[in-house]
Each structure stands twice: as structure tokens, then as C-alpha cells.
Design an enzyme around this catalytic site. Structure first.
Site, PDB file in Angstrom:
ATOM      1  N   PHE A  22       0.821  -1.214   0.000  1.00  0.00           N
ATOM      2  CA  PHE A  22       0.000   0.000   0.000  1.00  0.00           C
ATOM      3  C   PHE A  22       0.858   1.269   0.000  1.00  0.00           C
ATOM      4  CE2 PHE A  22      -2.301   2.753   3.326  1.00  0.00           C
ATOM      5  CZ  PHE A  22      -2.841   3.591   2.365  1.00  0.00           C
ATOM      6  N   SER A 133       8.690   4.841  10.296  1.00  0.00           N
ATOM      7  CA  SER A 133       8.450   4.434  11.671  1.00  0.00           C
ATOM      8  C   SER A 133       6.965   4.564  11.975  1.00  0.00           C
ATOM      9  CB  SER A 133       9.310   5.271  12.629  1.00  0.00           C
ATOM     10  OG  SER A 133       9.246   4.751  13.938  1.00  0.00           O
ATOM     11  N   TYR A 163       5.617  -5.888  16.886  1.00  0.00           N
ATOM     12  CA  TYR A 163       5.679  -4.720  16.003  1.00  0.00           C
ATOM     13  C   TYR A 163       6.245  -3.526  16.748  1.00  0.00           C
ATOM     14  CZ  TYR A 163       4.082  -1.143  12.688  1.00  0.00           C
ATOM     15  OH  TYR A 163       4.013  -0.085  11.804  1.00  0.00           O
ATOM     16  N   LYS A 167       9.840  -1.724  15.752  1.00  0.00           N
ATOM     17  CA  LYS A 167       9.946  -0.312  15.370  1.00  0.00           C
ATOM     18  C   LYS A 167      10.910   0.435  16.290  1.00  0.00           C
ATOM     19  CE  LYS A 167       7.344  -0.044  11.729  1.00  0.00           C
ATOM     20  NZ  LYS A 167       7.955   0.239  10.400  1.00  0.00           N
ATOM     21  N   VAL A 193      -2.619   5.484   8.299  1.00  0.00           N
ATOM     22  CA  VAL A 193      -2.572   5.954   6.913  1.00  0.00           C
ATOM     23  C   VAL A 193      -3.642   5.206   6.127  1.00  0.00           C
ATOM     24  CG1 VAL A 193      -1.124   6.228   4.867  1.00  0.00           C
ATOM     25  CG2 VAL A 193      -0.107   6.404   7.150  1.00  0.00           C
TER      26      VAL A 193
END
Length: 354
Positions: A22, A133, A163, A167, A193
Site C-alpha cells: 500500500f 516508523s 511490532y 519499530k 494511513v
């Protein structure tokens, strides 16, 4: 594709990881529009995303596994123009439950890929490296909008969330590489997003595409918790523009990236139904936590660096809905032609005439 005017990205060779995903596909497209040569790395294109990118000699797609360090080095070594910039978008993602059930899988994948990317960027003299990030690095709650310094440098509580751990590892390794090797490594910290080319399958772990899929199917949208929690959402091309301008300015290596507008999941569901022209079918599952009451980022540094004016959520959802209709709604069958009228039966007089 129209030729781009001369600019800071013209003739740069940019390696984009996760380019069939994406966000990665939008970075590839945005860079092509700016005149860059793009090496689009992907592990597979099961959603046919790469075919939606412009057809141009500036784009080269390469299928490779980022966990295969030798194969990844072959891409760097085989680029005839070298590699000027890396935009690392690839990441193993999942919902909170999967991240907590398989923390080692998420952490191991994130640790190894970012280690390989940063080491190869160092060895091959890459000028700029972007590591996407996430606002997920901020685990500790604050009584004010979260600032960039509210990160691992202030507090790093452990959580069995692969996750989150991956990160934070990526950010700490980036700090170490920049300190030891003088590398320019940019880390935009994203909130949710959304936009075209997201994974809109019904089992998506992302809230916006999941709501789209359910609304489009005429199924109720389930809200976790009581629906009072608030979030911000950022349209994908606004993220691309802001990140590339962050690199161009080169004044901050870490920036929060989000829109100012905050909405509840109920309001988000209403906006999605309106964008798709579907009735509002909304239910609540109060047995499942809706997460933090709110997550608000301090955007003062972002607005100091660039003139950031992201589109409104309503505008972005309408643009997403237009794309969704053209790619996910089934094409209606063609209308069959109307049958020709039957001829009038002959009158008795006519039938006797020969």
C-alpha cells in the site's frame, strides 16, 4: 507519464522496499512523478499493485526477499547508477492480537530487515535513508500531545508486542548508525494511513479498509469498545509528500506525521458509509477494548519544517471511495438488447394474396 520538471529528486536512483504494498507503491509513484529512477523491491504482487504504477523506463521492479541478505546486496551492487536513496516501507504487519501472539516472528523479521538495509546503505554510500516508523513507538501515555522526544530516549517499557519492539529497535539502530557512520537517516512517525491500494479484503487488520469492505458488502460495521476513543488518519499521498519534503529540507531526522483532525470510530464509519453511498449499519462490541482513549501527536515540529496542509478526512475518504468503486465493486453485466418487436400477423385478406 508527463516529464517531471527538474527538481531535487530528478535523476536520483531510489530503492523502495515493499513497493507492491500500500504505502510503498505510493512512494514509488510519487518519486517517479518527481523524475527519480525507482528500483521497486517486492516479495510478491498478489494484489496486482505494480500494474497500477506508471509504465516508464524509470521504473524497475525486482522480486526479492529482504530476509535474504545476499539477494538484497545483489540489488545494490547491480544498480547501474548506484543507489542514492533508500525508502524502507516493507514491514510485517498485523492486528494487536497477532502481534502479541507472535512477538518473536514480528521482532525477528523487523530486526533482520532493517539491519540488512542500514548496513548495505552504509557500505554502498547511500546518501539518504528513510525508515518508515510509527506512532506505535510511543507506548507510555502522556497528558498532552505526544512529542518526538517522548520516545525510547525517555522511556522504553517492555511489551510483548513484536511490532512495537521492532519499530523501536529500528529507531535505536538508526541512531547508532547515524552516530557512528555519519549517515542521514530519516524516521517519519506515522499514524493511521489510508487511501487507494490499501488491502481492502474483509479480514484486513486495518480499520479503514475493514470498514470499507463491510460497508460495501452491506454488512454492519463493528465498533470495539463504546466508540468514544479518537484517532487521526492521514491520506497516503500526503504522507509521501511530507516525507520527501522532510528529506529535502534535512533539518530534522524524526518527525511526527499526522493530520490535526481527530474523529471517533463512529464518525469514521459514518463518513465511510457516506463516501460509498451506503446506509449506516453500525454495531458495538463492548467486550473488546477499543484501545487508548485517544492518541494525539504534537505536530509543531512538522509545521516548522514544511507547510503541511493535508486533505480533510472527508475529502480523502471520497477519493478512496472513488478508487475503491473502480477496483473492487463488481462490474455489472451488460444490459441485454431489447428484443425486436414481432411482426404483425397477416390479415386473412393478405394471407390469400399470392
Amino acid at each position: 507519464m508527463a516529464l517531471a520538471a527538474q527538481g531535487p529528486w530528478t535523476d536520483r536512483t531510489v530503492l523502495v522496499t515493499g513497493a507492491a504494498g500500500f504505502i510503498g507503491s505510493h512512494f514509488a509513484e510519487g518519486l517517479l512523478a518527481r523524475g527519480a529512477r525507482v528500483i521497486a523491491l517486492h516479495r510478491g504482487d498478489d494484489r496486482a499493485v505494480l500494474g497500477q504504477l506508471p509504465r516508464t523506463a524509470l521504473l524497475r521492479t525486482v522480486r526479492t526477499d529482504l530476509l535474504d541478505e545476499a539477494a538484497l546486496e545483489g540489488v545494490f551492487a547491480g544498480s547501474p547508477h548506484g543507489v542514492d536513496t533508500v525508502v524502507h516501507c516493507a514491514s510485517l504487519t498485523g492486528n494487536l492480537l497477532s502481534r502479541r501472539e507472535r512477538p518473536a516472528t514480528f521482532l525477528d523479521s523487523g530486526v533482520r530487515t532493517v539491519s540488512y538495509v542500514l548496513d548495505l546503505a552504509r557500505r554502498y554510500g547511500v546518501r539518504d535513508t528513510v525508515l518508515l516508523s510509527s506512532a506505535e513507538v510511543y507506548l507510555s501515555a502522556t497528558d498532552r500531545p505526544t512529542r518526538e522526544e517522548d520516545d525510547f530516549r525517555t522511556s522504553l517499557p517492555y511489551a510483548p508486542d513484536g511490532y512495537y519492539l521492532a519499530k523501536n529497535y529500528a529507531e535505536m539502530l538508526a541512531e547508532a548508525y547515524a552516530h557512528e557512520h555519519g549517515m542521514r537517516i530519516f524516521r517519519p512517525r506515522l499514524t493511521s494511513v489510508y487511501g487507494p491500494r490499501d488491502d481492502f479484503r474483509a479480514d484486513s487488520d486495518r480499520v479503514v479498509p475493514r470498514m470499507f469492505a463491510r460497508a460495501a458488502a452491506g454488512e454492519p460495521i463493528e465498533i470495539w469498545g463504546d466508540g468514544s476513543q479518537t484517532r487521526t488518519y492521514l491520506y497516503v499521498t500526503d504522507l509521501v509528500d511530507a516525507t520527501l519534503r522532510m528529506v529535502e529540507r534535512n533539518t530534522h531526522t524524526v518527525l511526527n506525521m499526522a493530520a490535526q483532525e481527530t474523529v471517533s470510530p463512529v464518525r469514521l464509519a459514518q463518513l465511510i458509509c457516506a463516501a460509498l453511498g451506503r446506509p449506516e449499519l453500525i454495531t458495538f462490541n463492548r467486550a473488546v477494548s477499543g484501545g487508548r482513549p485517544n492518541r494525539t501527536l504534537d505536530l509543531s515540529q512538522l509545521h516548522e519544517v514544511i507547510d503541511f496542509r493535508p486533505r480533510s478526512l472527508q475529502e480523502g475518504l471520497r477519493a478512496t471511495a472513488a478508487w475503491y468503486r473502480s477496483h473492487h465493486f463488481p462490474t455489472p453485466p451488460p444490459t441485454p438488447p431489447l428484443p425486436l418487436p414481432l411482426p404483425e400477423p397477416p390479415s386473412p385478406t393478405e394471407s390469400c394474396v399470392r
